[in-house]
Design a protein around this motif. Structure first.
Motif, short mmCIF file in Angstrom:
data_model
loop_
_atom_site.label_atom_id
_atom_site.label_comp_id
_atom_site.label_asym_id
_atom_site.label_seq_id
_atom_site.Cartn_x
_atom_site.Cartn_y
_atom_site.Cartn_z
N GLN A 226 31.96 61.92 17.81
CA GLN A 226 30.68 61.65 18.46
C GLN A 226 30.46 62.56 19.68
OE1 GLN A 226 32.11 57.61 19.43
NE2 GLN A 226 30.74 57.68 21.20
N VAL A 227 31.55 62.93 20.34
CA VAL A 227 31.44 63.88 21.45
C VAL A 227 30.87 65.19 20.95
CG1 VAL A 227 32.79 65.33 23.02
CG2 VAL A 227 33.26 62.87 22.88
N GLU A 228 31.44 65.68 19.84
CA GLU A 228 30.99 66.98 19.33
C GLU A 228 29.55 66.91 18.82
OE1 GLU A 228 33.80 68.76 16.65
OE2 GLU A 228 35.14 69.30 18.31
N THR A 229 29.18 65.79 18.26
CA THR A 229 27.79 65.63 17.81
C THR A 229 26.84 65.78 19.00
OG1 THR A 229 28.53 64.12 16.10
CG2 THR A 229 26.19 64.07 16.64
N GLU A 230 27.21 65.15 20.10
CA GLU A 230 26.38 65.24 21.29
C GLU A 230 26.39 66.67 21.86
OE1 GLU A 230 24.24 63.59 22.64
OE2 GLU A 230 24.13 64.13 24.78
N GLN A 231 27.56 67.29 21.84
CA GLN A 231 27.65 68.67 22.34
C GLN A 231 26.79 69.61 21.49
OE1 GLN A 231 31.91 69.03 22.12
NE2 GLN A 231 32.22 68.63 24.30
N ILE A 232 26.87 69.45 20.19
CA ILE A 232 26.07 70.32 19.31
C ILE A 232 24.59 70.09 19.55
CG2 ILE A 232 25.45 70.75 16.89
CD1 ILE A 232 28.47 70.26 16.26
N ARG A 233 24.21 68.82 19.75
CA ARG A 233 22.82 68.51 20.03
C ARG A 233 22.35 69.26 21.29
NH1 ARG A 233 19.62 65.89 22.97
NH2 ARG A 233 21.23 65.01 24.33
N LEU B 230 38.61 71.79 19.78
CA LEU B 230 37.35 71.73 19.03
C LEU B 230 37.67 71.68 17.53
CD1 LEU B 230 35.39 74.49 21.00
CD2 LEU B 230 35.20 72.01 21.26
N THR B 231 36.95 70.85 16.80
CA THR B 231 37.23 70.72 15.36
C THR B 231 36.65 71.92 14.60
OG1 THR B 231 35.16 69.62 14.85
CG2 THR B 231 36.99 68.23 15.57
N PRO B 232 37.16 72.18 13.41
CA PRO B 232 36.58 73.24 12.57
C PRO B 232 35.08 73.04 12.34
CG PRO B 232 38.67 72.53 11.66
CD PRO B 232 38.37 71.60 12.81
N GLU B 233 34.64 71.79 12.26
CA GLU B 233 33.21 71.53 12.07
C GLU B 233 32.41 72.10 13.24
OE1 GLU B 233 35.56 69.25 11.61
OE2 GLU B 233 35.39 69.20 9.43
N PHE B 234 32.90 71.85 14.43
CA PHE B 234 32.21 72.37 15.61
C PHE B 234 32.21 73.89 15.60
CE2 PHE B 234 31.70 73.83 19.89
CZ PHE B 234 30.82 72.94 20.47
N VAL B 235 33.40 74.46 15.39
CA VAL B 235 33.55 75.91 15.45
C VAL B 235 32.66 76.59 14.42
CG1 VAL B 235 35.19 77.82 15.14
CG2 VAL B 235 35.88 75.76 16.39
N THR C 290 38.48 80.53 16.60
CA THR C 290 38.39 80.29 15.17
C THR C 290 39.06 78.95 14.88
OG1 THR C 290 40.49 81.41 14.83
CG2 THR C 290 38.50 82.76 14.66
N ASN C 291 39.21 78.65 13.62
CA ASN C 291 39.80 77.34 13.30
C ASN C 291 41.26 77.24 13.67
OD1 ASN C 291 37.43 76.34 12.42
ND2 ASN C 291 37.80 76.88 10.27
N ASP C 292 41.93 78.39 13.78
CA ASP C 292 43.36 78.35 14.07
C ASP C 292 43.58 78.46 15.57
OD1 ASP C 292 44.16 78.32 11.30
OD2 ASP C 292 43.38 80.37 11.26
N LEU C 293 44.19 77.45 16.10
CA LEU C 293 44.40 77.35 17.54
C LEU C 293 45.04 78.61 18.12
CD1 LEU C 293 44.36 75.42 20.02
CD2 LEU C 293 46.71 74.82 19.41
#
Lengths: 293, 293, 293, 293
Positions: free
Chosen positions: C159-166, C185-190, C233-236
């Motif tokens: 939900q944090v990332e949803t708000e951030q993306i918004r 950050l999750t891969p979805e966000f990235v 990227t997705n890899d930390l």
């Protein structure tokens, strides 16, 4: 009061000594401290010449109940100091030095100092900022520091300095930092603060002494630009150098690029010099500095 | 002949151009090369000022059968050069520059050059070493390079230079490197080799121009010492700077320490400058250099 | 609108191109720009391999009445791009990128960015700062920048990332800078921001990937500590590296000293990377960056 | 025998001490030296922790008629050492350490060591060079140093090391420098020379432990490459780090460029580590080094 790594600052002190070199100095000093219940935390020494030279030492020590014992310790030290013809001073973490900053238009060095100070990286009280421009007032006051505007130019130099000296006294200033203060100080002013004024010059001294160093560096086509922090003496840009550093530039960098790149060097060089002064790491010897890192 | 990364050196060339800036230069040059079956490998450009300035470009190209075609290409280029008022030169990997080295007593810069050369890092023929001391003879000859001893001092300067110039011609020298050659060259000598003599000065110019820079750096108490490589002009230590670098020193370093530390800086600064010259990466413009890394 | 050195920003643009290497690319590009009344100000190129490699070029150009002509220029370019299979983008000085900054507790990188931005050294609009702590609010708002507090932890990551993306969308963000944002950050966000997120990692990658790099540097007894800015990227900590730098430390430096020293490196490394991104100096190729300084 | 700055080396010694920290150590040591007619020339100390930590000190001293008095001084010191539970060693300028160098194919680190040694910058006797290749023989023998060729590979490791250890003993070796020796040493071998083997690893450890660091640095796209000198322990590339340094690279540098640039870093990092070891400036504590510059 306890600092970040858990040392009790109340019990910390430093001893700086300069004297003719001869056998037995370290033994005498370490015996003295041991007998005064002081533990040596850090010690650095330098001898200008093993035979017939001058000896310098900086000792950080920890003393139980230092605050009660320091007067007696200083009193007792006099005999030893006389015996070895020592020039010396004791300082204590608890007696924070009081710093004033002079600045003209460009705020970057002032900013870096305030910031480091706010982070706890400069162990001092910044008690006043004085400028011949109004533009830094907001920022300075947002840190809770008094800001004094004193217009300055050649014609009114004498009365300006009189007012500046008055403020230095009012605020009990121990250290004056010229953070890109572009007015010349007279010998009368400088005489009030021997080895207590640190300036940042925006060149790698002794290259480009005087005005417009970046313009002259550009004209000469140098491949590195530098900055120099030094104690202020009567001779412009000739005082003892504390620290210098450089940054690489190339043919594409115009004067305004040199200034921009130079600001970063100036910030870090001045901040280092101020920190070392505050930690009593600098001894001035003739026109040079001994810096015990 | 194939170099380390597999390019055929026979087909590699470089074009350096300087001309008044105006639209269409890059288009004209790249069309010209394309029409002459040349592929641009690397290209760097610089304009001293977008409006009304001077334009500089260095292009590395690859041309099929360059050796057969280079004369025609150079001939064809003349029309374009005239149209844009270009000052230019073509050089070819196959025409290795011929380098002479002058050295006095201290061999460290000479050593570094010979070593880099032996490693294949300096693309040149080192054709002769000339010294006013005999001590480097053994080392130089062990590399299979002719060594000439020419004693030198103020009184016999004219006849020394006559002999040096004779040797420069005999060996068809393109580049003369002063690898800590401590004799002054007269304007007459320098005039023979415009932008072809590279010197290493053992200070961060313009600080400590002239003799004994390490002694003077020590006296001034600087915290960094430097070295400067530059083209030699008639004005001592005033020629266009090619490269500079520094090393940190402190109060414990006496003059002989500065010299020791300085040797390392001198070695790397001179070697870089020589390499860039050999790779035609340097354009001299008035008293500055444009270096296309 | 005129910048410091007098260029009219309205008429400035940049073209970045990546395509299979083959003869004639530079000629085609420079002809195109010449025919579109554009003057090349600066040009840098790189070929991954002279034969069969990939070609990269960055061109800065000046075009009379660029604002009226840019659409037609871009339209005309399509034919050329197709012919050479080019991956490309035009950008214009006038379209300032919109930057968001994420920060956690430590404000030093944020501060440096705001400061450089205020000095005019970062050509962007900083449109929003988002933090999982409240402490930077005052400072950020004093710059007139909106500050959003979004608490964050593993449990509520989605939900944090949803708000951030918004918020990213609401503020039309082009570049997201992680200025010591300590949440993963999750891969979805990235995936929403490819090559648009710049992070600062407080080590010299690939040494000390992951958490607590200063603690681990201390345990290993390294003599230099570093910082690395890279695209996320997705890899930390595995994304393409943009810039790295180091600072010297020694045995006396405890973890809290490493952190203090490291802050200075982090500040300058992140700021450089952000500046280069804003000036379109970076091309990402597989897991590396080509940076045209 | 008199060194460059006029000190009589016969009378110079060093004392290195490690012991549990407690008040009075410096006083005890300096009294001891004073009573033994020794003058402290230089002294550096470090305490891992003011309370309950370990104390380290390095003292350089000058003693009249040291050669006659050293045995008695060492004998007398035992009481003090016992009292403070000291781990210590006395060394004397007059007892030059005996150094062996192992090298494989790449000669640059060997060359730098020989050169510095010839310049008088490494105070040691280089008594033997051992290689698993013949190519350095000529150069080594031209310095008057015995060269032994011992072929090496996995299959014959045991007998190779037996022969190497035999030579180490025959030549009374105090320090073994691995100057790009590309064979792995077994724990049996290493056990013979605790904290007496210095290796140069061609990366910024702990990045790129193991084989082919430049290839891996290239693949990762790092912007700096480094080198690390360390004492050899049983764990590959995990021994106590003595010195590290880096050099900047960029996207244009292929693996063979990284190797070329890296050679310069390796040379200077290894030489520094060897010099500090020879001057007894290094104390190993667990897996770290304390280096008293």
């Amino acid at each position: 009061m306890v600092d970040k790594i858990g040392k009790n600052k109340d019990n910390h002190g430093r001893l700086l000594v300069k004297c003719p070199d001869r056998p037995g100095i370290v033994a005498a000093l370490s015996n003295f401290l041991f007998e005064h219940h002081s533990n040596i935390i850090e010690s650095s020494q330098y001898s200008s010449n093993p035979e017939n030279g001058t000896f310098f030492i900086r000792i950080e020590f920890h003393t139980e109940n230092l605050q009660e014992n320091r007067l007696k310790m200083e009193e007792d030290f006099k005999e030893l100091a006389t015996r070895f013809s020592m020039n010396y001073r004791f300082t204590y973490d608890n007696d924070r030095k009081r710093t004033a900053i002079f600045v003209s238009k460009e705020p970057h060095c002032l900013m870096e100092l305030l910031w480091e100070w706010q982070n706890g990286d400069l162990d001092t009280d910044i008690v006043v900022v004085i400028s011949n421009h109004e533009n830094a007032r907001g920022m300075v006051e947002s840190f809770g520091i008094p800001f004094h505007y004193i217009p300055a130019n050649k014609e009114i130099r004498k009365q300006v300095e009189t007012e500046q000296i008055r403020l230095m006294k009012e605020y009990h200033v121990d250290l004056l930092v010229l953070a890109r203060y572009m007015q010349i100080l007279t010998p009368e002013f400088v005489r009030h603060f021997p080895n207590q004024i640190i300036n940042i010059h925006h060149s790698f001294l002794p290259a480009f002494i005087g005005a417009h160093p970046y313009e002259r560096a550009y004209d000469r086509g140098v491949k590195l630009i530098g900055a120099t922090s030094h104690y202020v003496t009567n001779d412009l840009d000739e005082g003892p150098i504390i620290e210098q550093d450089i940054e690489r530039v190339d043919h594409r960098d115009h004067v305004h690029d040199l200034k921009k790149i130079g600001r970063k060097v100036e910030r870090r060089v001045l901040t280092k010099a101020v920190r070392w002064h505050l930690e009593d790491r600098i001894i001035v010897e003739e026109n040079k500095t001994i810096v015990f890192h």
